[in-house]
Enzyme design. Structure first.
Site, PDB file in Angstrom:
ATOM      1  N   GLN A  54      24.870 -36.723 -38.967  1.00 54.89           N
ATOM      2  CA  GLN A  54      23.939 -35.630 -38.574  1.00 54.89           C
ATOM      3  C   GLN A  54      22.523 -36.480 -37.860  1.00 54.89           C
ATOM      4  OE1 GLN A  54      24.294 -32.247 -39.372  1.00 54.89           O
ATOM      5  NE2 GLN A  54      22.850 -31.602 -37.850  1.00 54.89           N
ATOM      6  N   PHE A  55      22.718 -36.772 -36.567  1.00 53.99           N
ATOM      7  CA  PHE A  55      21.605 -37.612 -35.859  1.00 53.99           C
ATOM      8  C   PHE A  55      20.398 -36.620 -35.701  1.00 53.99           C
ATOM      9  CE2 PHE A  55      23.141 -35.366 -32.221  1.00 53.99           C
ATOM     10  CZ  PHE A  55      22.157 -34.921 -31.391  1.00 53.99           C
ATOM     11  N   THR A  56      20.446 -35.170 -35.711  1.00 52.02           N
ATOM     12  CA  THR A  56      19.361 -34.560 -35.962  1.00 52.02           C
ATOM     13  C   THR A  56      18.456 -34.553 -37.083  1.00 52.02           C
ATOM     14  OG1 THR A  56      20.553 -32.441 -36.641  1.00 52.02           O
ATOM     15  CG2 THR A  56      20.513 -32.770 -34.158  1.00 52.02           C
TER      16      THR A  56
END
Length: 150
Positions: A78-80
């Site tokens: 989950q890069f966000t």
């Protein structure tokens, strides 16, 4: 590394209409990786997660870990989680690791979780458009950042 850990009674990850991971009681872990993350970060985080005492014991007190509880886990990249909202309304993801750094660290984190947990861990597909469904049990949701180690 940043992780959002959610105690779930069930969770699944679907890609292109196909369920690729599914668990009942356990943890859904959203994992954000940044450029500065190293092996030490993933080892510390994995040990911390599998040993968090956030499952109810026989008296209904959160006093058991995932290892003790025998639950399962899914880890979703989950890069966000590394979004910066300091300026303006469009988040910046400059701190999020590029795939060349993030993918190997993600894979090593999953392998470390499997070793620490003593069982297979479900995953998402790195970079895919995933549909994540869960029933948060409690709700119990915990955020951990390896740079803070709180």
């Amino acid at each position: 590394m940043r992780a959002i850990i959610q105690r779930v009674s069930k969770a699944s990850v679907t890609v292109d209409g196909e369920v690729i991971s599914k668990i009942d009681n356990g943890l859904l872990i959203l994992l954000g990786i940044e450029e500065a993350d190293e092996q030490e970060d993933l080892e510390w985080l994995s040990r911390k997660i599998v040993n968090l005492r956030i499952f109810n014991d026989s008296e209904g007190v959160m006093n058991q870990s995932l290892v003790e509880n025998g639950g399962n886990a899914i880890v979703v990249s989950q890069f966000t989680l590394h979004a910066s909202t300091k300026k303006g309304n469009r988040p910046s993801y400059i701190k999020a690791a590029k795939p060349t750094v993030a993918i190997p660290l993600y894979e090593r984190f999953v392998a470390q979780m499997e070793q620490d947990l003593g069982q297979k861990v479900g995953t998402g597909i790195f970079g895919a458009d995933m549909k994540v469904e869960l029933v948060n049990d409690g709700p119990v949701t915990i955020a951990i950042d390896t740079k803070n180690r709180e």
